[in-house]
Structures are given as structure tokens and as C-alpha cells.
Design a protein around this motif. Structure first.
Motif, mmCIF file in Angstrom:
data_model
loop_
_atom_site.group_PDB
_atom_site.id
_atom_site.type_symbol
_atom_site.label_atom_id
_atom_site.label_comp_id
_atom_site.label_asym_id
_atom_site.label_seq_id
_atom_site.Cartn_x
_atom_site.Cartn_y
_atom_site.Cartn_z
ATOM 1 N N SER A 1 1.264 -1.134 0.164
ATOM 2 C CA SER A 1 -0.176 -0.299 0.343
ATOM 3 C C SER A 1 1.342 1.184 -0.014
ATOM 4 O O SER A 1 2.246 1.975 0.956
ATOM 5 C CB SER A 1 -0.934 0.122 1.221
ATOM 6 N N ALA A 2 0.382 1.975 -0.171
ATOM 7 C CA ALA A 2 1.008 3.388 -0.537
ATOM 8 C C ALA A 2 1.080 4.366 0.482
ATOM 9 O O ALA A 2 1.546 5.390 0.917
ATOM 10 C CB ALA A 2 0.573 3.915 -1.607
ATOM 11 N N GLU A 3 0.512 3.810 1.491
ATOM 12 C CA GLU A 3 -0.477 4.578 2.775
ATOM 13 C C GLU A 3 0.633 3.763 3.718
ATOM 14 O O GLU A 3 0.748 4.609 4.507
ATOM 15 C CB GLU A 3 -1.496 4.296 3.346
ATOM 16 N N GLN A 4 1.933 3.185 3.678
ATOM 17 C CA GLN A 4 2.958 2.720 4.807
ATOM 18 C C GLN A 4 3.905 2.431 3.769
ATOM 19 O O GLN A 4 3.819 1.851 2.897
ATOM 20 C CB GLN A 4 1.879 2.241 5.744
ATOM 21 N N THR A 5 5.131 2.573 4.873
ATOM 22 C CA THR A 5 6.175 1.758 4.698
ATOM 23 C C THR A 5 6.369 0.315 5.319
ATOM 24 O O THR A 5 6.631 0.396 5.978
ATOM 25 C CB THR A 5 7.560 2.684 4.589
ATOM 26 N N ALA A 6 6.540 -0.081 4.382
ATOM 27 C CA ALA A 6 6.884 -2.369 4.944
ATOM 28 C C ALA A 6 7.492 -2.473 4.181
ATOM 29 O O ALA A 6 7.908 -2.468 2.977
ATOM 30 C CB ALA A 6 5.570 -2.752 4.303
ATOM 31 N N ILE A 7 8.119 -3.080 5.325
ATOM 32 C CA ILE A 7 9.998 -3.725 4.257
ATOM 33 C C ILE A 7 9.705 -5.631 4.892
ATOM 34 O O ILE A 7 9.825 -5.682 5.702
ATOM 35 C CB ILE A 7 10.955 -3.557 4.658
ATOM 36 N N VAL A 8 9.639 -6.004 4.256
ATOM 37 C CA VAL A 8 9.148 -7.404 4.067
ATOM 38 C C VAL A 8 10.185 -8.760 3.210
ATOM 39 O O VAL A 8 10.484 -8.931 2.188
ATOM 40 C CB VAL A 8 7.577 -8.227 4.075
ATOM 41 N N GLU A 9 10.933 -9.782 3.918
ATOM 42 C CA GLU A 9 11.637 -10.117 3.200
ATOM 43 C C GLU A 9 11.930 -11.558 2.753
ATOM 44 O O GLU A 9 12.132 -11.970 2.038
ATOM 45 C CB GLU A 9 13.251 -10.018 4.160
ATOM 46 N N SER A 10 10.584 -12.530 3.697
ATOM 47 C CA SER A 10 10.666 -13.602 3.842
ATOM 48 C C SER A 10 8.907 -13.967 3.714
ATOM 49 O O SER A 10 8.254 -13.399 4.059
ATOM 50 C CB SER A 10 11.299 -14.233 4.767
ATOM 51 N N VAL A 11 9.249 -15.283 3.815
ATOM 52 C CA VAL A 11 6.996 -15.553 3.598
ATOM 53 C C VAL A 11 7.261 -17.225 4.276
ATOM 54 O O VAL A 11 7.813 -17.940 3.851
ATOM 55 C CB VAL A 11 6.307 -15.240 2.662
#
Length: 178
Positions: A1-11
């Protein structure tokens, strides 16, 4: 979402095929049901204060053990954290607790068939191991340290022990040296 900054590296996926990720910025552990894809907070990785500064865990690896507990590598803390299965809860998200210590550069994560935990050490090239009970991790293997030249012909980039996985038999460990 452009509404928040998120950094996800794994799932990771649980036994019900729901997906889990950890945002390195907020520390939120999100569950995503592919049939109804919404971000639902079910856990949290809290910042810590070290030397008068707030430090993020910088979660990169995330995996479930056979019992359904969620494990997260916390390179910023040099630890592996755990949220027990019953605490992955929408109404009262569980707080990640220390499981394994002295895991410098904690990055990728995997379990063998005996539920021993293996963690890559990123730039140090180490593979750490601890038993199912956690505690101080020990160096299990060392990937030879090396670097490569980038296409510009000048810049050198360290190659690191990154992703990690066991084969289906749980007897052969593979490490992505990237």
C-alpha cells in the motif's frame, strides 16, 4: 500500500496454508489468508534499546516448526525469536520472545527432521545450529568467504550465506550463497 512503508523479506505458510510475513519497519507479524487476502496482525517483534538507541530486529527469515510455532531471525539482535502457536492471535497478538542467542547476522532459517534449528549468518558465511530447546547457537558450518566484481569492474560485493532449506527427507541442507 502507498499508505505505509513496509519491508518484508521472507514468507512462511502454516499447516492451513495461510501466509505469514514480518514487517521490518513496524515489527508487525501479519497473517494473510490467500482466500481472503487482508493483512491481519497476529504477532509483534518489539524494538529494543541498546546503548541508549532504539534497535529494530530487522527480521529476514521466518519459518514454522513441526509444532506450529513461528520463528523469526532477528539480525539486529543477533537472535532467533519465537511466537508460540496459540499466541498468533488477532485479538491479542503475541510478542516474539528470544529463542536462540549468539546468531550473528541471523538471516535464513530452517529445521531438520529432528526439529533442530539452523540459521544462516549472512555476511559472516556461518551456519548456526541449536537444538529444539533453543539457547546459545553454535557454529555448525562455515561457507568460504569470497566476493565478486560487479559489472562496473570496480565494485566488489561480498557473497553471503542467505537462504537455507532441507530436502524433503530432512537430511541434506542447502544454502543459497548469494
Amino acid at each position: 500500500s502507498a499508505e505505509q512503508t513496509a519491508i518484508v523479506e521472507s514468507v512462511a505458510a502454516d499447516h492451513r496454508d495461510r501466509l505469514y510475513v514480518c514487517d521490518r519497519v513496524s515489527g508487525n507479524v501479519w497473517r494473510i489468508d490467500p482466500k481472503n487476502p487482508k493483512l491481519v496482525v497476529v504477532g509483534r517483534v518489539q524494538e529494543r534499546e541498546t546503548g541508549g538507541k532504539k534497535v529494530r530486529a530487522n527480521v529476514s527469515g521466518i519459518a514454522f516448526n513441526a509444532a506450529g510455532d513461528l520463528y523469526l531471525t532477528a539480525g539486529g539482535f543477533e537472535e532467533v525469536l519465537r511466537i508460540r502457536s496459540p499466541n498468533l492471535d488477532v485479538d491479542e497478538p503475541g510478542i516474539a520472545q528470544t529463542f536462540a542467542t549468539q546468531v550473528e547476522g541471523a538471516n535464513g532459517i530452517a529445521f531438520d527432521k529432528s526439529n533442530n534449528l539452523y540459521v544462516t549468518g549472512g555476511r559472516n558465511g556461518r551456519i548456526y545450529r541449536t537444538g529444539p530447546e533453543g539457547g546459545k547457537a553454535e557454529v555448525f558450518a562455515q561457507i568460504q568467504l569470497h566476493s565478486r566484481k560487479l559489472p562496473d569492474g570496480k565494485t566488489e560485493q561480498a557473497i553471503t550465506a542467505n537462504g537455507i532449506v532441507f530436502d524433503n527427507a530432512g537430511t541434506t541442507l542447502y544454502v543459497a550463497d548469494t
